[in-house]
Design an enzyme around this catalytic site. Sequence first.
Site, PDB file in Angstrom:
ATOM      1  N   LYS A   1       0.807  -1.122  -0.086  1.00  0.00           N
ATOM      2  CA  LYS A   1      -0.142  -0.188   0.191  1.00  0.00           C
ATOM      3  C   LYS A   1       1.073   1.077   0.105  1.00  0.00           C
ATOM      4  CE  LYS A   1      -3.702   2.006   2.629  1.00  0.00           C
ATOM      5  NZ  LYS A   1      -4.694   1.680   3.954  1.00  0.00           N
TER       6      LYS A   1
ATOM      7  N   SER B   1      -9.764   2.137   3.005  1.00  0.00           N
ATOM      8  CA  SER B   1      -8.908   2.709   2.150  1.00  0.00           C
ATOM      9  C   SER B   1      -7.802   2.141   1.134  1.00  0.00           C
ATOM     10  CB  SER B   1      -8.082   3.781   2.864  1.00  0.00           C
ATOM     11  OG  SER B   1      -7.249   3.212   3.752  1.00  0.00           O
TER      12      SER B   1
ATOM     13  N   SER C   1      -9.977  -0.503   7.281  1.00  0.00           N
ATOM     14  CA  SER C   1      -9.534  -0.583   5.662  1.00  0.00           C
ATOM     15  C   SER C   1      -8.661  -1.740   5.362  1.00  0.00           C
ATOM     16  CB  SER C   1      -8.483   0.649   5.674  1.00  0.00           C
ATOM     17  OG  SER C   1      -9.202   1.887   5.640  1.00  0.00           O
TER      18      SER C   1
END
Length: 483
Positions: A76, A151, A175
Amino acid sequence: MHQMTLAEIARGLADKKFSSEELTKVLLARITQLDPQLNSFISLTEELALAQAKAADARRANGESGALLGAPIAHKDLFCTQGIRTSCGSKMLDNFKAPYDATVVAKLAAAGAVTLGKTNMDEFAMGSANESSWYGAVKNPWNLEHVPGGSSGGSAAAVAARLLPAATATDTGGSIRQPAAFTNLTGLKPTYGRVSRWGMIAYASSLDQGGPLARTAEDCAILLQGMAGFDQNDSTSIDEPVPDYSAGLNTSLQGLRIGVPKEYFSAGLDPRIAELIQNSIKELQKLGAVIKEISLPNMQHAIPAYYVIAPAEASSNLSRFDGVRFGHRCENPENLIDLYKRSRGEGFGPEVQRRIMVGAYALSAGYYDAYYLKAQKIRRLVKNDFMAAFNEVDIILGPTTPNPAWKLGAKNSDPVAAYLEDVYTITANLAGLPGLSMPAGFVDGLPVGVQLLAPYFQEGRLLNVAHQYQLNTDWHTRTPTGF
Ligand code: GLN
């Protein structure tokens, strides 16, 4: 080749069926071909990937082994990667190349994992739809008109579309678990302090925690093994031995006490999801688990408390992005105040600006006691509810989300509507507990997740239950059409 899980890849590499370099080339080509439909990557790191793959092959040729040695993954884009853009999904950091690797990145690299790239995400990890990224929205591979969740939507969409077997992600209020639910993956948020936050760009420091996103619990065990452990660079990292997660997967569930909170089945839950959750309960009963109704009476206060605490911490953490110390700087500032105002106004998107304003307000003199302090008290009540529940049960089970993935744009004009979707995930962050989401079926062709929560440091128990469930169900094996 792209259908293989981490566990299958590890076996294939050990049996010399293929090399990490071959596999890496196949996956990089697949990303180049298919990702334009999804937008799941912000940066591809081909050169680094090929160098790491060759190095892993050489280590294997020298007799080394290890489940992650030569395994392709992605990070990420809020994990700092030395010399590589680390954008946090924001224009603010579009040209930021981190001067060092996050602990998670360094640990996985040392274990021989191959980094294919950096995945798209909501700006500064704020969101539940991956629509707030400066690099554009991510699409859900199960239906390109729907969001993948957020997210960590880029990591989730990429793994679900078989662009790679697993990826790192972070979870401040859901998330990892929510995008896992929306894309038919298994995702684990560890206990607060289990995985180092050093080099992980902070959103809300007391809630943030990194963890694995993969297709199976077995693969989450492998990736978590490479991420977890004490780090003296992170003062909230906890010096607690890391168990062998893969070794614990096959424990029998006979007599396992599963608590189902009565508050979970309230009016906001899609009845079709409620039915799938009941089916997953029946499946676990067949494996020997015993079901008990429990209560989490303060759950209703969790969203308002979270949406005070998280923005408050964010407003403080994001003050460093001022165009001087870090981040985008505006052109030709007239004076210092103009420099701050325009740099931050241009660098941050609307959702980030909204949260900074809410957080700064909640922390300001005169309001601190009314909002922030109150929210912290609720946080303790939420934790106490869990402590009482775990006196009676071994894990808590329920839906991961009240609804399946919504359509792109559906909640853009109403941020509170999106915040309400976090109702089942946020409590684990407030309490610091580990939580896992695993595939439990489909509604209108969109995946649904079941969430498991466990006491502190019982990640192994979550993985064990999920693995046993996955040995007896096939939801997690379903592949989105076109991928
Ligand atoms: N949806 C939540 C938020 O917007 C959670 C985000 C996260 O876990 N990073 O804050």
